[in-house]
Design an enzyme around this catalytic site. Structure first.
Site, mmCIF file in Angstrom:
data_model
loop_
_atom_site.group_PDB
_atom_site.id
_atom_site.type_symbol
_atom_site.label_atom_id
_atom_site.label_comp_id
_atom_site.label_asym_id
_atom_site.label_seq_id
_atom_site.Cartn_x
_atom_site.Cartn_y
_atom_site.Cartn_z
ATOM 1 N N TYR A 1 0.827 -1.208 0.000
ATOM 2 C CA TYR A 1 0.000 0.000 0.000
ATOM 3 C C TYR A 1 0.856 1.251 0.000
ATOM 4 O O TYR A 1 0.405 2.325 -0.408
ATOM 5 C CB TYR A 1 -0.889 0.075 1.256
ATOM 6 C CG TYR A 1 -1.995 -0.936 1.389
ATOM 7 C CD1 TYR A 1 -2.260 -1.897 0.424
ATOM 8 C CD2 TYR A 1 -2.798 -0.928 2.521
ATOM 9 C CE1 TYR A 1 -3.281 -2.810 0.585
ATOM 10 C CE2 TYR A 1 -3.835 -1.838 2.690
ATOM 11 C CZ TYR A 1 -4.072 -2.779 1.718
ATOM 12 O OH TYR A 1 -5.096 -3.689 1.878
ATOM 13 N N ILE B 1 -4.101 -1.763 11.689
ATOM 14 C CA ILE B 1 -5.020 -0.625 11.589
ATOM 15 C C ILE B 1 -6.310 -1.049 10.887
ATOM 16 O O ILE B 1 -7.415 -0.674 11.299
ATOM 17 C CB ILE B 1 -4.341 0.549 10.860
ATOM 18 C CG1 ILE B 1 -3.291 1.190 11.787
ATOM 19 C CG2 ILE B 1 -5.365 1.594 10.418
ATOM 20 C CD1 ILE B 1 -2.377 2.169 11.091
ATOM 21 N N GLU B 2 -6.184 -1.852 9.828
ATOM 22 C CA GLU B 2 -7.380 -2.358 9.150
ATOM 23 C C GLU B 2 -8.250 -3.162 10.113
ATOM 24 O O GLU B 2 -9.467 -2.983 10.186
ATOM 25 C CB GLU B 2 -6.985 -3.254 7.966
ATOM 26 C CG GLU B 2 -6.432 -2.523 6.767
ATOM 27 C CD GLU B 2 -6.156 -3.466 5.608
ATOM 28 O OE1 GLU B 2 -6.317 -3.048 4.458
ATOM 29 O OE2 GLU B 2 -5.767 -4.623 5.855
ATOM 30 N N LEU B 3 -7.613 -4.048 10.857
ATOM 31 C CA LEU B 3 -8.348 -4.970 11.707
ATOM 32 C C LEU B 3 -8.986 -4.275 12.918
ATOM 33 O O LEU B 3 -10.099 -4.616 13.323
ATOM 34 C CB LEU B 3 -7.407 -6.083 12.186
ATOM 35 C CG LEU B 3 -7.022 -7.093 11.100
ATOM 36 C CD1 LEU B 3 -5.734 -7.812 11.466
ATOM 37 C CD2 LEU B 3 -8.148 -8.109 10.907
#
Length: 495
Positions: free
Chosen positions: A191, A209-211
């Site tokens: 990313y 951070i996504e999770l």
């Protein structure tokens, strides 16, 4: 009222301009293209709508903060929808892995792999969250003007807590043993344009951070965020000048007095905040080497750059049953990544498919689909590829053939109604990205934190910078933070 010129109406330029207006500055944005957004742009053709660059919304509070700092309610400007499952990975062996930020669902999914891996996954999240708080509070949320702000016992102690010396992949491997699960937590370093096999382990914070914070979608696509920032800035009395190509900073006694735009000299400004990609700005906007400091053309050429992108924007005659974010992994994941950063265009690449029309009917005509297919490729400094018409066509055909292998896309080639391709050349020419590096400077240890170009330019008195190649780094949330830091530094000097 002090006047500030913002160069570039990209993500950081628009966010900086709103913050500057909130502090009472007279702000004018100069944008070389005919519309705002930079890489956060949009293609609209034949009823199909495609985001050009970023697609995944993480850390939504940083998006919302831009409006709140100006005294507005973000809900009046953007509509955010949480996506769960966050994404799906499809493998060549026809198996799939679904990533959820629902703790119960995630645990049950991981237990299907093994209880040991389910426990390791939890341990990984706990450990990386601790490191994230250190990074956020001591490195991401502050800039560094002088060595003593970085080289001191307190900062060195905090730096040791980050455990940055191992790679992201090795760090993940300590907690998770299943290779597919490892890959699902490692690939996100792409990313920001760096390999999980040699990128610092701190970048394992991206999947964390996504999770923990979720993945979101902005109604109308990511360009809706750019348009919302434009709207708010104009409401506040700001000025945006389109088709205005800034060619040079007019410098006297280490101060930018004016800028040269489309061959003409502008009015004087008290400060300039540049959202131009930092390496390109150094090579093109500051003409005299004595004003560049250490960032001479030789230095800029020797710096390491992120990967680039080969993107297909496909409008189809029918709908396809897939998640909004789907990753298709090659068998040789390691070899694919190594190819990208060894300067070889992958023969057998992994790729990412974004299908916003699965959750937003406005993005495609009824019964049809807008597909964004991204393949990470080397930047033009690392690779000899010219990306001429013949090569672009050949690689497009290769990717379409690879898509056809998967059951969901078996008839994709027969159902293409619209097709547009972006290569590294497009990112270089349209967005002034050095070597077409989509994410700017590569975030290696020696190009991060204090060692990354700072938000206050050391070698001129009134130049400030925000964007992917500046501290703290790439990715929309971090770029929004870069804008905040740049404005803080400017205001510290001009207030």
């Amino acid at each position: 009222m002090k006047k500030v010129a913002v160069i570039g109406a990209g993500t950081a330029g628009l966010a900086s301009a709103i913050r500057l207006k909130s502090l009472g500055y007279d702000v004018t944005i100069y944008e070389k293209n005919d519309k705002i957004g930079g890489r956060m742009n949009q293609i609209k053709e034949n009823g199909f709508t495609f985001d050009v660059g970023p697609t995944i919304v993480m850390m939504p509070k940083l998006y919302q903060e831009i409006f709140e700092v100006s005294g507005a309610d973000y809900k009046d400007y953007i509509e955010m929808l949480r996506i769960d499952p966050m994404f799906e990975i499809q493998y060549r062996d026809r198996t799939t892995l679904t990533a959820s930020n629902d703790l119960v669902r995630m645990t049950l999914e991981n237990e299907q792999v093994s209880e040991e891996d389910a426990q390791g996954y939890m341990a990984y999240l706990a450990e990386v969250y601790k490191r994230y708080l250190v990074a956020k509070n001591h490195f991401i949320d502050r800039s560094f003007r002088k060595p003593s702000e970085f080289y001191n016992p307190k900062m060195l102690y905090q730096g040791l807590k980050l455990k940055t010396l191992s790679s992201a992949y090795k760090s993940i491997s300590k907690y998770v043993k299943n290779e597919k699960l490892r890959q699902s937590l490692a690939f996100q370093t792409l990313y920001i344009g760096i390999s999980p096999y040699n990128g610092p382990s701190i970048y394992t914070i991206i999947p964390m951070i996504e999770l923990l914070y979720g993945v979101y979608y902005i109604k109308g696509g990511m360009y809706s965020m750019a348009k919302a920032m434009e709207k708010r800035f104009l409401e506040m009395g700001g000025k945006i000048l389109l088709n205005q190509n800034v060619e040079e900073f007019i410098i006297e006694n280490k101060n930018i007095k004016a800028i040269k735009v489309n061959g003409k000299i502008s009015e004087n400004y008290d400060a300039v905040l540049s959202n131009v990609d930092f390496p390109w700005a150094m090579n093109n906007l500051i003409k005299d080497n004595k004003n560049k400091g250490k960032y001479t053309p030789k230095k800029i050429d020797k710096m390491l750059y992120s990967s680039s992108s080969f993107i297909l924007y496909i409008g189809t005659k029918k709908r396809y049953n897939l998640k909004p974010h789907t990753f298709f992994f090659t068998n040789d994941f390691n070899g694919n990544i190594n190819d990208i950063f060894d300067g070889k265009t992958p023969d057998d690449p992994s790729y990412y498919v974004y299908a916003p029309s699965r959750i937003d009917s406005s993005m495609a005509p009824e019964g049809k689909e807008s597909l964004y297919v991204l393949v990470p490729v080397p930047n033009k400094s690392d690779s000899p590829e010219k990306w001429d018409e013949k090569q672009t066509k050949a690689y497009t055909d290769k990717i379409l053939d690879m898509m056809s292998y998967h059951e969901v896309f078996k008839d994709i080639k027969d159902n293409i109604e619209y097709l547009k391709v972006y290569t590294p050349n497009d990112f270089e020419t349209q967005f002034n990205l050095q070597f077409g590096a989509t994410f700017g400077l590569r975030p290696t240890l020696l190009q991060s934190n204090y060692y990354r170009p700072q938000n206050k330019f050391k070698f001129l008195n009134n130049l400030y910078s925000a964007g992917s190649s500046n501290h703290p780094g790439a990715g929309v949330p971090i770029v929004l933070n870069s804008a905040k830091l740049a404005v803080n530094e400017l205001h510290k000097d001009l207030k």
